[in-house]
Scaffold this active site. Structure first.
Site, PDB file in Angstrom:
ATOM      1  N   ASP A  31      97.815 -55.359 -54.720  1.00 14.88           N
ATOM      2  CA  ASP A  31      96.433 -54.875 -54.680  1.00 14.88           C
ATOM      3  C   ASP A  31      96.064 -54.278 -56.045  1.00 14.88           C
ATOM      4  O   ASP A  31      96.866 -53.585 -56.673  1.00 14.88           O
ATOM      5  CB  ASP A  31      96.284 -53.818 -53.569  1.00 14.88           C
ATOM      6  CG  ASP A  31      94.834 -53.560 -53.208  1.00 14.88           C
ATOM      7  OD1 ASP A  31      94.435 -53.913 -52.086  1.00 14.88           O
ATOM      8  OD2 ASP A  31      94.086 -53.008 -54.055  1.00 14.88           O
ATOM      9  N   ASN A  88      91.906 -54.442 -42.090  1.00 12.99           N
ATOM     10  CA  ASN A  88      90.564 -53.894 -41.943  1.00 12.99           C
ATOM     11  C   ASN A  88      89.643 -55.015 -41.463  1.00 12.99           C
ATOM     12  O   ASN A  88      89.639 -56.108 -42.042  1.00 12.99           O
ATOM     13  CB  ASN A  88      90.071 -53.325 -43.272  1.00 12.99           C
ATOM     14  CG  ASN A  88      90.819 -52.066 -43.660  1.00 12.99           C
ATOM     15  OD1 ASN A  88      91.160 -51.254 -42.805  1.00 12.99           O
ATOM     16  ND2 ASN A  88      91.096 -51.901 -44.949  1.00 12.99           N
ATOM     17  N   GLN A  95      85.863 -53.099 -44.162  1.00 12.30           N
ATOM     18  CA  GLN A  95      86.327 -54.354 -44.777  1.00 12.30           C
ATOM     19  C   GLN A  95      85.379 -54.705 -45.912  1.00 12.30           C
ATOM     20  O   GLN A  95      84.150 -54.700 -45.730  1.00 12.30           O
ATOM     21  CB  GLN A  95      86.351 -55.481 -43.735  1.00 12.30           C
ATOM     22  CG  GLN A  95      86.888 -56.794 -44.314  1.00 12.30           C
ATOM     23  CD  GLN A  95      86.963 -57.920 -43.293  1.00 12.30           C
ATOM     24  OE1 GLN A  95      86.577 -57.756 -42.118  1.00 12.30           O
ATOM     25  NE2 GLN A  95      87.444 -59.073 -43.718  1.00 12.30           N
ATOM     26  N   HIS A 101      93.046 -60.445 -44.953  1.00 11.18           N
ATOM     27  CA  HIS A 101      94.193 -59.986 -45.737  1.00 11.18           C
ATOM     28  C   HIS A 101      94.900 -58.886 -44.982  1.00 11.18           C
ATOM     29  O   HIS A 101      94.274 -58.003 -44.400  1.00 11.18           O
ATOM     30  CB  HIS A 101      93.750 -59.483 -47.124  1.00 11.18           C
ATOM     31  CG  HIS A 101      92.592 -58.545 -47.096  1.00 11.18           C
ATOM     32  ND1 HIS A 101      91.288 -58.975 -46.920  1.00 11.18           N
ATOM     33  CD2 HIS A 101      92.522 -57.203 -47.192  1.00 11.18           C
ATOM     34  CE1 HIS A 101      90.477 -57.937 -46.920  1.00 11.18           C
ATOM     35  NE2 HIS A 101      91.212 -56.842 -47.081  1.00 11.18           N
ATOM     36  N   HIS A 103      97.058 -55.708 -45.443  1.00 12.11           N
ATOM     37  CA  HIS A 103      97.557 -54.712 -46.399  1.00 12.11           C
ATOM     38  C   HIS A 103      98.982 -54.348 -45.990  1.00 12.11           C
ATOM     39  O   HIS A 103      99.213 -53.917 -44.855  1.00 12.11           O
ATOM     40  CB  HIS A 103      96.725 -53.421 -46.340  1.00 12.11           C
ATOM     41  CG  HIS A 103      95.318 -53.553 -46.832  1.00 12.11           C
ATOM     42  ND1 HIS A 103      94.948 -53.211 -48.112  1.00 12.11           N
ATOM     43  CD2 HIS A 103      94.184 -53.959 -46.207  1.00 12.11           C
ATOM     44  CE1 HIS A 103      93.635 -53.394 -48.255  1.00 12.11           C
ATOM     45  NE2 HIS A 103      93.151 -53.849 -47.111  1.00 12.11           N
TER      46      HIS A 103
END
Ligand code: AMP
Ligand code: ZN
Length: 115
Positions: A31, A88, A95, A101, A103
């Site tokens: 990230d 999210n 989001q 995705h 995390h």
């Protein structure tokens, strides 16, 4: 593939990313704004807007995303210490990128409940 999707562009290589792990169907990269010492995003290469959509239309792929997250835990050495997976989804979860995705967060103690 969606031309205006930043994560699709990471898949095609037109946006750079620090790749941690890759399979035929899944990509994992660090990230840009890490919230923990290990903060990796695990995505399907195929564009799905969120986890619910992926789970409904491509359940095998959803499993492959989780398998890749587990592999990232091994790569980053957090399998024994533990980690948190977060998807999210939608407005209340904040989001911001509408390419699903996961995390993958680790290498620090997490608080619960999340903010
Ligand atoms: P979310 O709020 O769950 O949609 O999270 C999107 C995440 O994507 C955030 O943690 C961002 O820091 C991260 N992000 C956005 N653009 C990039 C990028 N080009 N490379 C890596 N991470 C990114
Ligand atoms: Zn996309």
């Amino acid at each position: 593939m969606s031309a205006d999707c930043v994560f699709c562009r990471i898949v095609t290589g037109t946006v750079p990313a620090t790749i941690v792990h890759e399979t035929g169907s899944v990509l994992a990269f660090r990230d840009l704004n890490p919230q923990a010492p290990t903060h990796v995003l695990v995505i399907p290469k195929e564009h799905h807007p969120d986890v619910g959509s992926m789970a409904r239309t491509a359940p095998t792929l959803a499993g492959e995303v989780l398998t890749a997250a587990d592999e990232v835990a091994t790569i980053d050495g957090v399998r024994d210490s533990g980690y948190r997976l977060v998807f999210n989804t939608g407005r209340d979860a904040n989001q911001t990128v509408f390419h699903v995705h996961c995390h993958m967060l680790g290498a620090r103690t997490m608080t619960w409940p999340p903010g």
